[in-house]
Design a protein around this motif. Structure first.
Motif, PDB file in Angstrom:
ATOM      1  N   TRP A  76       0.809  -1.215   0.000  1.00  0.00           N
ATOM      2  CA  TRP A  76       0.000   0.000   0.000  1.00  0.00           C
ATOM      3  C   TRP A  76       0.850   1.276   0.000  1.00  0.00           C
ATOM      4  N   SER A 151      -8.987  -3.722   3.979  1.00  0.00           N
ATOM      5  CA  SER A 151      -9.608  -3.996   2.684  1.00  0.00           C
ATOM      6  C   SER A 151     -10.106  -5.427   2.622  1.00  0.00           C
ATOM      7  N   PHE A 175     -12.563  -0.423   2.920  1.00  0.00           N
ATOM      8  CA  PHE A 175     -12.180  -0.590   1.518  1.00  0.00           C
ATOM      9  C   PHE A 175     -12.643  -1.954   1.000  1.00  0.00           C
ATOM     10  N   GLU A 246      -4.331  -4.528  -4.469  1.00  0.00           N
ATOM     11  CA  GLU A 246      -3.547  -3.534  -3.732  1.00  0.00           C
ATOM     12  C   GLU A 246      -3.393  -2.232  -4.503  1.00  0.00           C
ATOM     13  N   TRP A 249      -6.317  -0.053  -3.601  1.00  0.00           N
ATOM     14  CA  TRP A 249      -6.263   0.374  -2.194  1.00  0.00           C
ATOM     15  C   TRP A 249      -5.112   1.346  -1.961  1.00  0.00           C
TER      16      TRP A 249
END
Length: 261
Positions: A76, A151, A175, A246, A249
């Motif tokens: 992230w 997430s 998320f 990812e 996010w």
């Protein structure tokens, strides 16, 4: 020559000031819950004052937050993003239990996939991790300064944490939440919740799954029936073309952080 050296020194210290942070790692355990986990702690070093107190954001799946080498499919970039924002927030990342992840991050047992041990995992955060952070770091301890984010299953759990511990968590980044795995139970719990005064940031992409957007909209609508939308406590973001990964996010983290904190 002196002027040139001065410019180099200025640029060096400016870059240091912009990018400095510490990234601690510790291992905490709870004998009663039979949980031992590695915890990653990001702390900004932007304040010259030792008395500076920071807000705290608890995040799941720490393997994917700070280091691409430890992540399953990309990180992230939490530390780089917060550095760029000059953020004054400590991020506490709790590593998932690999094969035990679905069990830790689902509040209720799913008929097909099992799971359902999130209460123990959340109790570990609330009774072990948070007291450690509160006593070892300079933090603001009130719910208005304490958030939780994740997430997929971590998004589901972050929303559940707001319902389970409203006195602890006042902000949640939800998320791509996997509401589908416990949808009926989550709806029932939301309907039974009398006061829902947390700040909630919902984000998902419209290319994640067939029901991702509709599930989010259903939960968000239910949340908004329990409080006046004039308070602006709920934010919904749907990303066109956004997929369940990812990349989505990572790209949306900064906006969510700025809105929540």
């Amino acid at each position: 020559m002196k002027f040139y050296c001065f410019i180099l020194l200025y640029l060096f210290f400016s870059m240091q000031a912009l990018g400095q942070h510490t990234l601690d790692s510790i291992t905490l355990s709870s004998e009663s819950l039979h949980i031992t986990k590695k915890i990653w702690i990001y702390k900004p070093l932007l304040s010259k004052s030792n008395s500076k107190k920071f807000s705290v954001l608890y995040m799941h799946d720490a393997q994917n937050l700070f280091d691409s080498k430890k992540s399953f499919s990309g990180e992230w970039n939490i530390d780089e993003t917060l550095d760029s924002l000059h953020a004054q927030t400590i991020v506490v990342g709790i590593e998932h239990g690999n094969a035990n992840r679905i069990n830790e991050l689902t509040p209720y047992k799913n008929e097909k996939y099992g799971g359902g041990n999130a209460d123990a995992y959340l109790e570990f955060i609330v009774t072990v991790v948070k007291p450690y952070i509160d006593s070892h770091y300079s933090v603001k301890v009130g719910k208005n300064h304490t958030g939780i984010m994740g997430s997929s299953l971590g998004g589901l759990l972050s929303y559940y944490a707001i319902l389970k511990y409203p006195e602890i968590f006042g902000k949640a980044g939800v998320f791509s939440p996997a509401f589908w795995i416990n949808k009926k139970e989550i709806i029932d719990l939301t309907e039974k919740t009398k006061d829902l005064d947390a700040n909630l940031y919902f984000m998902c992409g419209d290319h994640e799954s067939e029901n991702m957007v509709s599930d989010c909209n259903e939960i968000i609508h239910l949340v908004n029936t329990k409080r006046c939308t004039c308070k602006m406590l709920t934010k919904k973001v749907i990303i066109p073309g956004g997929e369940h990964n990812e990349k989505l996010w990572r790209e949306q983290f900064a906006k969510a952080y700025l809105w929540l904190f």
